[in-house]
Design an enzyme around this catalytic site. Structure first.
Site, PDB file in Angstrom:
ATOM      1  N   LYS A 109       0.943  -1.220   0.045  1.00  0.00           N
ATOM      2  CA  LYS A 109       0.009   0.277   0.155  1.00  0.00           C
ATOM      3  C   LYS A 109       1.007   1.185   0.123  1.00  0.00           C
ATOM      4  O   LYS A 109       1.770   1.235   0.903  1.00  0.00           O
ATOM      5  CB  LYS A 109      -0.749   0.132   1.248  1.00  0.00           C
ATOM      6  CG  LYS A 109      -1.788   1.202   1.316  1.00  0.00           C
ATOM      7  CD  LYS A 109      -2.734   1.124   2.504  1.00  0.00           C
ATOM      8  CE  LYS A 109      -3.728   2.061   2.717  1.00  0.00           C
ATOM      9  NZ  LYS A 109      -4.557   1.891   4.027  1.00  0.00           N
ATOM     10  N   SER A 112      -9.520   1.906   3.301  1.00  0.00           N
ATOM     11  CA  SER A 112      -8.841   2.471   2.363  1.00  0.00           C
ATOM     12  C   SER A 112      -7.979   1.589   1.611  1.00  0.00           C
ATOM     13  O   SER A 112      -7.259   2.390   0.519  1.00  0.00           O
ATOM     14  CB  SER A 112      -8.012   3.726   3.058  1.00  0.00           C
ATOM     15  OG  SER A 112      -7.150   3.073   4.101  1.00  0.00           O
ATOM     16  N   SER A 150      -9.655  -0.419   7.453  1.00  0.00           N
ATOM     17  CA  SER A 150      -9.065  -0.416   6.141  1.00  0.00           C
ATOM     18  C   SER A 150      -8.213  -1.773   5.580  1.00  0.00           C
ATOM     19  O   SER A 150      -8.002  -1.626   4.409  1.00  0.00           O
ATOM     20  CB  SER A 150      -7.978   0.680   6.116  1.00  0.00           C
ATOM     21  OG  SER A 150      -8.725   1.926   5.844  1.00  0.00           O
TER      22      SER A 150
END
Ligand code: GLN
Length: 471
Positions: free
Chosen positions: A77, A152, A176
């Site tokens: 990420k 997210s 997330s």
């Protein structure tokens, strides 16, 4: 070459037996990333590095001098630092920023010969529940491209679910990792606060943030956690708690006691309710005990979570000022205007909303009414869990109140978006570990996630029970 293995061990064995070649396997993933570009899962792909590492690591495997994760192809990420690679947090304010060091979590993977294939799209600074708050545009759900992958860490979840890599790292401040894992039908683990070093993770809300893996199976989760977990002198909040050999716990068969918090099931969508209860019935047959428990402060979790995380975010994001690093507005008269224009141009709408609300709850006059009060209620929520774990080993709940929603469906209503985090935020408030695993599909074929929570540093219980459910 197709990625036809059930978990990492079987892939490694195939490489050892020369049934598959690691460089070809990496090329396969690079082709898939290209073919599925429409998913928008990756912001940066490190094709050349990945291929050259694949050759070196394959040699190590064949010489039997390889690390524990040799050849595992991982996506990261884009809020985690990888030296000499872009670190943008999907924000325009960092659009040309290159990292000068590597996050501990990523370095640990590299040290065990994992291959970093690229960095994944996410909500800006990890603020969001749908991956629609990204400077690079939304990520699409590989199960149904008209729907969000969750957020997210939407890019990481889509990359694993879409078959673009073996596993991915995400971060979880309020859901997330678990929520996108649920929406995409894969496994996502948020470890206990302090279990994995946060060094090199761009801070959103420092007392909530945790780093964890997305995988297709629990064997891989266990293996990756054996590498990621542990204390780090670069992060004072990483806990000096011994790291179990998680893989050894997968076959544990002593039945656990499962707690069902009634507050988490009231008014729940019927298809999600039924999928969870079908799982519970299977476990009862295996002598797992199921008891009802109380988490009486559940109704306050969303309010407390958003007050505290926005307060921490407003403080953490003050470093993006156009002076030290990142973007700077092109034209300004004085330093005040430089700050104002840089931050106005660089941050997206949701990030601005949170900085303003966070500043508000921290301002004198409102501090006691909001921030201090929320801290006190956080303690009550934590106490609820401590009491529950005196009676039960694990707690079951839905991961999300609904399955993946349509792109654009909730953009206009931030409160509605925040309410979707109702089941995930409490684990971050309490600092406990929680996992989401797929336990079925709804009538539209969309994955349903079961969330399982355990007491701090009891990740092995989550893996034991998840492995039983998924096998
Ligand atoms: N959806 C939550 C939020 O927007 C959680 C985000 C996260 O875990 N990073 O704050």
């Amino acid at each position: 070459m197709a990625a036809t293995y059930s978990n990492f061990f079987s892939k490694l064995n195939k490489i050892k037996n020369r049934e598959i070649s690691l460089p070809e396997n990496v090329e396969f993933f690079l082709d898939q990333i290209n073919l599925k570009k429409n998913l928008n899962a990756f912001s940066f792909v490190f094709g050349e590095d990945a291929l050259s590492n694949a050759k070196k690591i394959e040699d190590k495997i064949l010489n039997n001098s390889h690390g524990k994760l040799a050849g595992l192809v991982v996506a990261i990420k884009d809020v985690l630092a990888v030296k000499d690679k872009p670190l943008t947090c999907s924000s325009n304010i960092l659009k040309n920023f290159t990292s000068v060091y590597t996050a501990t979590a990523v370095q640990k993977l590299i040290d065990e010969d994992a291959i970093i294939i690229g960095k994944t799209n996410c909500d800006e600074f990890a603020m969001g529940s749908s991956n629609e708050n990204s400077a690079y545009g939304p990520v699409l759900n590989p199960v149904d491209a008209t729907r969000v992958p969750g957020g997210s860490s939407g890019g990481s979840a889509a990359a694993v679910a879409g078959g673009l890599c073996d596993a991915a790292l995400g971060t979880d401040t309020g859901g997330s990792i678990r929520q996108p894992a649920a929406f995409c039908g894969i496994v996502g683990l948020k470890p206990s606060y302090g279990r994995v070093s946060r060094f090199g993770l761009t801070a959103f809300a420092s007392s909530f943030d945790s780093i964890g893996p997305f995988t297709n199976n629990i064997t891989d989760t266990a293996l990756i956690m054996e590498v990621l977990a542990g204390t780090d002198r670069k992060d004072n909040t990483s806990a000096p708690v011994p790291v179990p050999v998680y893989s050894d716990h997968l076959k544990a068969n002593a039945p656990l006691t499962i707690g069902i918090p009634k507050e988490f099931f009231i008014g729940l969508n019927k298809e999600i309710f039924d999928a969870i209860y079908r799982t519970i019935d299977r476990l009862k047959e295996k002598n797992y005990r199921v008891v009802e428990i109380d988490l009486p402060n559940t109704q306050y979790t969303i309010a407390v979570y958003y007050i505290l995380t926005m307060a921490e975010a407003s403080s953490n994001l003050s470093r993006y000022d156009g002076i030290r690093y990142g973007e700077r507005s092109a034209d300004y008269k004085d330093i005040d205007e430089l700050y104002r224009k840089t931050r106005s141009e660089g941050f997206g709408k949701e990030v601005k909303r949170r900085i303003m609300l966070g500043t508000y709850v921290l301002s004198s006059g409102y501090y006691d009414a909001y921030y201090n009060k929320a801290q006190k209620v956080r303690r009550l929520i934590k106490n609820d869990f401590s009491n529950a774990f005196k009676k039960v080993d694990v707690i079951f709940s839905p991961t999300t109140p609904y399955t993946a929603f349509k792109l654009g469906e909730k953009v206009a209503n931030p409160l509605d978006m925040y309410l979707g985090d109702i089941y995930t935020t409490s684990a971050n408030l309490a600092g406990i570990p929680a996992i989401s695993i797929p336990v079925g599909k709804d009538k539209d074929g969309l994955p349903i996630g079961l969330q399982i929570m355990a007491n701090s540093f009891n990740e092995e219980k989550l893996m034991q029970i998840s492995n039983l459910i998924l096998s």
